[in-house]
Enzyme design. Structure first.
Site, PDB file in Angstrom:
ATOM      1  N   ALA A 163       0.890  -1.161   0.000  1.00  0.00           N
ATOM      2  CA  ALA A 163       0.000   0.000   0.000  1.00  0.00           C
ATOM      3  C   ALA A 163       0.928   1.210   0.000  1.00  0.00           C
ATOM      4  O   ALA A 163       1.791   1.325   0.883  1.00  0.00           O
ATOM      5  CB  ALA A 163      -0.884   0.015   1.237  1.00  0.00           C
ATOM      6  N   GLU A 164       0.768   2.102  -0.985  1.00  0.00           N
ATOM      7  CA  GLU A 164       1.755   3.178  -1.120  1.00  0.00           C
ATOM      8  C   GLU A 164       1.706   4.193   0.014  1.00  0.00           C
ATOM      9  O   GLU A 164       2.592   5.028   0.142  1.00  0.00           O
ATOM     10  CB  GLU A 164       1.677   3.857  -2.491  1.00  0.00           C
TER      11      GLU A 164
END
Lengths: 226, 232
Positions: A54-55
Site C-alpha cells: 500500500a503506497e
C-alpha cells in the site's frame, strides 16, 4: 434491470481480476490500484506468497477486518480499512515511493481511461470533469517492473479505450506492458499491440471491432481460462 | 531540554498569515487534528498547505478550506473532498498537483539539504511542463525542486519531551518526512511518555527534527471507507 446490469459489471470485474491473478508469481511484491485491481487479492492461488504494497506505507496487506475490529490507523491507499498479516511492515511515504520509483515493486495493476498502441497510459484526469489528482499513479507506472492495466474494453458509452494515440492527459509514456479486459488479453510490444487471448466465445474480429488501435493476432492465440 | 508546550494553541503562537504548513496524514489517517482545530480558532489566513489530500468536508484540512483560511494547496489527490474541488474550480484557491512520490521526495530532499533532484515520474505528462528534462543512461528524468514549510504539523502515536516520535501503523505516512522539512516543527502525540521510556531502536523520528510537542486530546480519527468482513 439495473440490478442485472450491476451483477454483470461485478462479473466482468471478477473475470478481469481472476485472469490477472494468473500473472502473480511466488515471491512477488505487488501494488494493486483502487477498484478492480484490488479484487485480484481474492484470486491469488493458495500457497503462493505475494506481498501486497500500500503506497501509504505498508507491505503485507491482509483481508478486510471483521466488523468491530476496524482500526483507523490501518488503511490501504484507497483509504479502506485493512488488516496486517504475519510479516507485515510499515514505513514512511518516502520509503514507500523509494520502493516504487526504485524498481523494487515487481508488478502494479491499475485501471485506465485510455491506453494506446505505444503503451502510453491516461488514467488520472478528464479535462473539465471533477478534479481528482494523480495520487501515486505516475510514480507507480514510472517505477514498477511490470505494469498491467485492468479495465473494461470500452467506455460506458461504448467508445474504444484502447486507442491509436491517447487523447486524455497522460499518466506515463510507454509504460504499459499488458492490458486485460473482459474480452481480451493484449501485450504491448515494440511492434505494437498483440492479441494473446480472447474471452470464451469471442472472436479476434469482435475484439478488433471495439479497439481503435490495430491488433496483431498472436500465432498461438488462446482462450482466456478463468 | 524540554520541548513540551501546553497545547495546540500555544504551539501555533508564531503562525502567521501566508505561512506554508506541511500537514501530515494520508486521507483521514494520521492527521494532526488538534493543530488544525487551533488554526481554525486562530483564524490565520491565506495559508499554503502541503498535504497528500484535501481532507474531508467536515474533517482535517477540509475544515480550513470551509473557513476559507487556505489560499493554496500543494497535494497529490484532493479528489475526495468535493468542497476543495469546487473551490479550485471557482478560482477561490490555487492548487499545485504533484505526483505523490514526487511530493514526498521534494520534502525528503528539503529536509536533507538537497535543493533539487531528477526523477523519472511524470516525464511526458503535464507535470513536466516548464521543467528541465535530462537523460541519464538513456532514460529521461525531470528536475524537481525541493519543498520546505515554515511549519510542519505532525501527528505521532507516542513522543517524549525531547521530541522523539513513534508512529502507529499506516498513520506514519507523510509524517516523518514532513518532520524533517520545516523551520518550526510541531508534533502532537496521543501519549507523551517519560524520557527514556521509548526504545531507542524503535524511534521513527529523532527529536532533533522537532521543535515543540504536546499531548493531543479528543482524537476523532474518522474512517473514510469502512470495509469489513462477515464472520463465518
Amino acid at each position: 434491470m439495473a440490478e442485472a446490469k450491476m451483477a454483470q459489471a461485478g462479473n466482468i470485474k471478477e473475470k478481469i481480476a481472476r485472469r490477472i491473478a494468473q500473472e502473480m508469481r511466488d515471491g512477488y511484491y505487488a501494488n494493486l490500484g483502487v477498484g478492480t485491481p484490488t479484487l485480484i487479492a481474492n484470486y491469488i492461488p493458495a500457497g503462493m506468497d505475494v506481498v501486497l504494497e500500500a503506497e501509504n506505507g505498508m507491505l503485507g496487506i491482509g483481508p478486510s477486518p471483521f466488523e468491530g475490529e476496524e482500526d483507523p490507523d490501518l488503511i490501504n491507499a484507497g483509504k479502506e480499512t485493512v488488516t496486517e498479516l504475519p510479516g507485515s511492515c510499515y514505513f514512511s511515504s518516502a520509503d514507500s515511493f523509494g520502493m516504487i520509483r526504485g524498481g523494487h515493486v515487481d508488478l502494479t495493476v491499475l485501471g485506465a481511461m485510455e491506453v494506446d498502441e505505444k503503451g502510453n497510459l491516461a488514467n488520472w484526469t478528464v479535462p473539465g470533469k471533477k478534479l481528482m489528482g494523480m495520487g501515486g499513479a505516475m510514480d507507480l507506472v514510472a517505477g514498477a517492473k511490470r505494469v498491467i492495466i485492468a479495465m473494461e474494453h470500452t467506455s460506458k458509452d461504448g467508445r474504444p479505450k484502447i486507442r491509436k494515440v491517447c487523447t486524455l492527459p497522460l499518466t506515463g509514456l510507454e509504460v504499459v506492458d499488458m492490458i486485460v479486459t473482459e474480452l481480451a488479453v493484449i501485450d504491448v510490444t515494440p511492434e505494437g499491440l498483440v492479441l494473446r487471448e480472447v474471452a470464451p466465445g469471442v472472436t479476434p474480429e469482435e475484439v478488433q471491432k471495439v479497439t481503435e488501435a490495430k491488433l496483431r493476432v498472436a500465432e498461438d492465440l488462446k482462450t482466456i481460462s478463468y | 531540554m524540554d520541548k513540551r508546550v501546553a497545547n495546540a494553541d500555544v504551539a501555533i503562537e508564531k503562525l502567521f498569515d501566508g505561512a506554508t504548513i506541511l500537514v501530515g496524514g494520508f486521507g483521514a489517517c494520521g492527521n494532526p487534528e488538534n493543530l488544525i482545530a487551533a488554526v481554525l480558532r486562530k483564524g490565520t489566513k491565506n495559508l499554503t498547505t502541503v498535504s497528500n489530500n484535501a481532507g474531508m468536508v467536515e474533517f482535517g484540512l477540509g475544515l480550513l478550506l470551509k473557513s476559507r483560511q487556505i489560499g493554496k494547496m500543494i497535494c497529490s489527490y484532493p479528489g475526495e473532498n468535493k468542497f476543495a474541488a469546487q473551490q479550485v474550480l471557482d478560482g477561490e484557491i490555487k492548487i499545485e498537483l504533484n505526483p505523490q512520490g514526487t511530493l514526498v521526495e521534494r520534502m525528503r530532499a528539503g529536509g536533507a539539504g538537497i535543493p533539487a533532484f531528477y526523477t523519472p515520474t511524470g516525464v511526458g505528462t503535464v507535470i513536466a511542463e516548464g521543467k528541465e528534462v535530462r537523460e541519464f543512461n538513456g532514460k529521461k528524468y525531470l528536475l524537481e525542486p525541493c519543498l520546505r514549510g515554515d511549519f510542519a504539523f505532525i501527528k505521532a502515536w507516542k513522543g517524549d519531551r525531547w521530541g522523539n516520535l513513534v508512529f502507529r501503523k499506516t498513520a506514519r505516512n507523510f509524517n516523518p518526512v514532513m518532520a524533517t522539512a520545516a523551520d518550526y516543527v510541531i508534533a502532537e502525540v496521543e501519549e507523551l511518555v517519560e524520557l527514556g521510556s521509548l526504545d531507542p531502536d524503535g524511534i521513527h523520528t529523532p527529536g532533533i527534527f522537532v521543535n515543540a510537542i504536546f499531548q493531543g486530546t479528543n482524537y476523532e480519527k474518522p474512517i473514510e471507507k469502512r470495509i469489513v468482513r462477515k464472520r463465518a
